[in-house]
Design a protein around this motif. Structure first.
Motif, PDB file in Angstrom:
ATOM      1  N   ASN B  30       0.824  -1.211   0.000  1.00 45.87           N
ATOM      2  CA  ASN B  30       0.000   0.000   0.000  1.00 45.87           C
ATOM      3  C   ASN B  30       0.860   1.265   0.000  1.00 45.87           C
ATOM      4  N   ASN B  31       2.055   1.148   0.579  1.00 49.01           N
ATOM      5  CA  ASN B  31       2.954   2.304   0.670  1.00 49.01           C
ATOM      6  C   ASN B  31       4.189   2.055  -0.178  1.00 49.01           C
ATOM      7  N   TYR B  32       4.365   2.893  -1.172  1.00 48.33           N
ATOM      8  CA  TYR B  32       5.480   2.699  -2.092  1.00 48.33           C
ATOM      9  C   TYR B  32       5.750   3.991  -2.851  1.00 48.33           C
ATOM     10  N   TYR B  33       6.838   3.949  -3.632  1.00 45.25           N
ATOM     11  CA  TYR B  33       7.225   5.081  -4.461  1.00 45.25           C
ATOM     12  C   TYR B  33       7.290   4.616  -5.918  1.00 45.25           C
ATOM     13  N   LEU B  34       7.027   5.542  -6.799  1.00 42.64           N
ATOM     14  CA  LEU B  34       7.164   5.290  -8.235  1.00 42.64           C
ATOM     15  C   LEU B  34       8.047   6.371  -8.831  1.00 42.64           C
ATOM     16  N   ILE B  49      11.151  12.295 -12.345  1.00 43.11           N
ATOM     17  CA  ILE B  49      10.011  12.637 -11.499  1.00 43.11           C
ATOM     18  C   ILE B  49       9.709  11.462 -10.592  1.00 43.11           C
ATOM     19  N   ARG B  50       9.108  11.728  -9.444  1.00 36.27           N
ATOM     20  CA  ARG B  50       8.746  10.653  -8.530  1.00 36.27           C
ATOM     21  C   ARG B  50       7.384  10.936  -7.924  1.00 36.27           C
ATOM     22  N   GLN B  51       6.769   9.873  -7.440  1.00 35.30           N
ATOM     23  CA  GLN B  51       5.427   9.965  -6.866  1.00 35.30           C
ATOM     24  C   GLN B  51       5.364   9.086  -5.626  1.00 35.30           C
ATOM     25  N   GLU B  52       4.883   9.646  -4.535  1.00 34.39           N
ATOM     26  CA  GLU B  52       4.613   8.834  -3.352  1.00 34.39           C
ATOM     27  C   GLU B  52       3.196   8.289  -3.458  1.00 34.39           C
ATOM     28  N   ALA B  53       3.009   7.028  -3.180  1.00 36.26           N
ATOM     29  CA  ALA B  53       1.714   6.383  -3.383  1.00 36.26           C
ATOM     30  C   ALA B  53       0.629   6.970  -2.488  1.00 36.26           C
ATOM     31  N   TYR B  54       1.021   7.530  -1.334  1.00 37.04           N
ATOM     32  CA  TYR B  54       0.008   8.051  -0.428  1.00 37.04           C
ATOM     33  C   TYR B  54      -0.533   9.405  -0.886  1.00 37.04           C
ATOM     34  N   LYS B  55       0.139  10.011  -1.841  1.00 38.56           N
ATOM     35  CA  LYS B  55      -0.298  11.315  -2.335  1.00 38.56           C
ATOM     36  C   LYS B  55      -1.271  11.138  -3.496  1.00 38.56           C
ATOM     37  N   GLN B  56      -2.411  11.758  -3.401  1.00 36.95           N
ATOM     38  CA  GLN B  56      -3.385  11.675  -4.485  1.00 36.95           C
ATOM     39  C   GLN B  56      -3.043  12.618  -5.624  1.00 36.95           C
ATOM     40  N   GLU B  61       6.926  18.226 -12.722  1.00 32.92           N
ATOM     41  CA  GLU B  61       8.255  18.849 -12.733  1.00 32.92           C
ATOM     42  C   GLU B  61       8.420  19.543 -14.069  1.00 32.92           C
ATOM     43  N   ASN B  62       8.080  20.817 -14.098  1.00 37.13           N
ATOM     44  CA  ASN B  62       8.194  21.602 -15.325  1.00 37.13           C
ATOM     45  C   ASN B  62       7.377  20.956 -16.448  1.00 37.13           C
ATOM     46  N   ARG B  63       8.046  20.495 -17.513  1.00 39.46           N
ATOM     47  CA  ARG B  63       7.312  19.931 -18.658  1.00 39.46           C
ATOM     48  C   ARG B  63       6.884  18.470 -18.429  1.00 39.46           C
ATOM     49  N   PHE B  64       7.298  17.904 -17.319  1.00 43.53           N
ATOM     50  CA  PHE B  64       7.017  16.494 -17.036  1.00 43.53           C
ATOM     51  C   PHE B  64       5.927  16.377 -15.982  1.00 43.53           C
ATOM     52  N   SER B  65       4.974  15.522 -16.235  1.00 46.80           N
ATOM     53  CA  SER B  65       3.918  15.264 -15.254  1.00 46.80           C
ATOM     54  C   SER B  65       3.531  13.795 -15.348  1.00 46.80           C
ATOM     55  N   VAL B  66       2.904  13.327 -14.285  1.00 49.68           N
ATOM     56  CA  VAL B  66       2.479  11.932 -14.270  1.00 49.68           C
ATOM     57  C   VAL B  66       0.969  11.856 -14.084  1.00 49.68           C
ATOM     58  N   ASN B  67       0.435  10.718 -14.520  1.00 48.87           N
ATOM     59  CA  ASN B  67      -0.949  10.369 -14.243  1.00 48.87           C
ATOM     60  C   ASN B  67      -0.912   9.099 -13.413  1.00 48.87           C
ATOM     61  N   PHE B  68      -1.068   9.261 -12.113  1.00 49.92           N
ATOM     62  CA  PHE B  68      -0.966   8.155 -11.177  1.00 49.92           C
ATOM     63  C   PHE B  68      -2.362   7.655 -10.838  1.00 49.92           C
ATOM     64  N   GLN B  69      -2.646   6.430 -11.200  1.00 55.53           N
ATOM     65  CA  GLN B  69      -3.930   5.794 -10.927  1.00 55.53           C
ATOM     66  C   GLN B  69      -3.666   4.588 -10.025  1.00 55.53           C
ATOM     67  N   LYS B  70      -3.796   4.805  -8.712  1.00 58.76           N
ATOM     68  CA  LYS B  70      -3.385   3.771  -7.759  1.00 58.76           C
ATOM     69  C   LYS B  70      -4.235   2.505  -7.894  1.00 58.76           C
ATOM     70  N   ALA B  71      -5.519   2.673  -8.033  1.00 56.05           N
ATOM     71  CA  ALA B  71      -6.395   1.498  -8.113  1.00 56.05           C
ATOM     72  C   ALA B  71      -6.089   0.671  -9.357  1.00 56.05           C
ATOM     73  N   ALA B  72      -5.770   1.338 -10.435  1.00 61.80           N
ATOM     74  CA  ALA B  72      -5.448   0.653 -11.686  1.00 61.80           C
ATOM     75  C   ALA B  72      -3.986   0.248 -11.755  1.00 61.80           C
TER      76      ALA B  72
END
Lengths: 116, 114
Positions: B30-34, B49-56, B61-72
């Motif tokens: 449930n708790n992880y990093y990407l 770029i990085r994403q903490e799983a607990y953050k919705q 980061e400037n021109r870079f962005s992520v689409n984090f879909q935890k359930a999927a």
């Protein structure tokens, strides 16, 4: 700041020879890592260390040994080189977590090793 | 063991366009990093770029962005206004919180066309 320095950059070994890949970092990082990257693949963890005197196996440790006598240095040793160990080897380091926030790894430029 | 899948071995896009790189992962944690790492021809691994799983909220980061879909269990990287210097291999990576093993995908080779 030099960051993470790996030597040599390239090396060719014969089957059965041994060698040590050197890695040093000047950022006073506690954690250090060795990865290998096979052609067309992502990196896989060989060994890591959470501090001087402490080492632990990663995902693919067979055929390798490490030591961590100082904070700065984390050499990787191949005792009996095999063709399957032909790869690019990366060393990385990172600081300990701050306020429970993971500190990312800083990578060296890699060592390309060929076993013939 | 955790697995990270990048289903696009190669992509190319015209300079200044937007491109999205896909990544899916499999974990029971449930708790992880990407992470997304960039590896240019110089071979150096550079954290993009990085994403903490607990953050919705999705990381940017400037021109870079992520689409984090935890359930999927999906973690795609969007590069806006792509530049020639973005040409590189891009690796998606996963790490369980408190662990030391980064699990990498097989990478996507991105080429920006002038």
């Amino acid at each position: 700041n030099a960051g993470v320095t790996q030597t040599p950059k390239f090396r060719i070994l014969k089957i059965g020879q041994s060698m040590t890949l050197q890695c040093t970092q000047d950022m006073n990082h506690n954690y250090m890592y060795w990865y290998r990257q096979d052609p067309g693949m992502g990196l896989k963890l060989i060994y890591y260390s959470v501090g001087a005197g402490i080492t632990d196996k990663g995902e693919v440790p067979n055929g390798y040994n490490v030591s961590r006598s100082t904070t700065e240095d984390f050499p990787l040793r191949l005792e009996l080189a095999a063709p399957s160990q032909t790869s690019v080897y990366f060393c990385a380091s990172r600081n300990r977590d701050r306020r429970n926030r993971y500190q990312p790894q800083h990578f060296g430029d890699g060592t390309r090793l060929s076993i013939l | 063991a955790q697995t990270v899948t990048q289903s696009q071995p190669e992509m190319s896009v015209q300079e200044a366009e937007t491109v999205t790189l896909s990544c899916t992962y499999d974990t029971s944690e449930n708790n992880y990093y990407l992470f997304w790492y960039k590896q240019p021809p110089s071979r150096q691994m550079i954290l993009v770029i990085r994403q903490e799983a607990y953050k919705q909220q999705n990381a940017t980061e400037n021109r870079f962005s992520v689409n984090f879909q935890k359930a999927a269990k999906s973690f795609s990287l969007k590069i806006s206004d792509s530049q020639l210097g973005d040409t590189a291999m891009y690796f998606c990576a996963f790490m369980k919180q408190g662990a030391n093993n980064l699990f990498f995908g097989t990478g996507t080779r991105l080429t920006i066309i002038p």
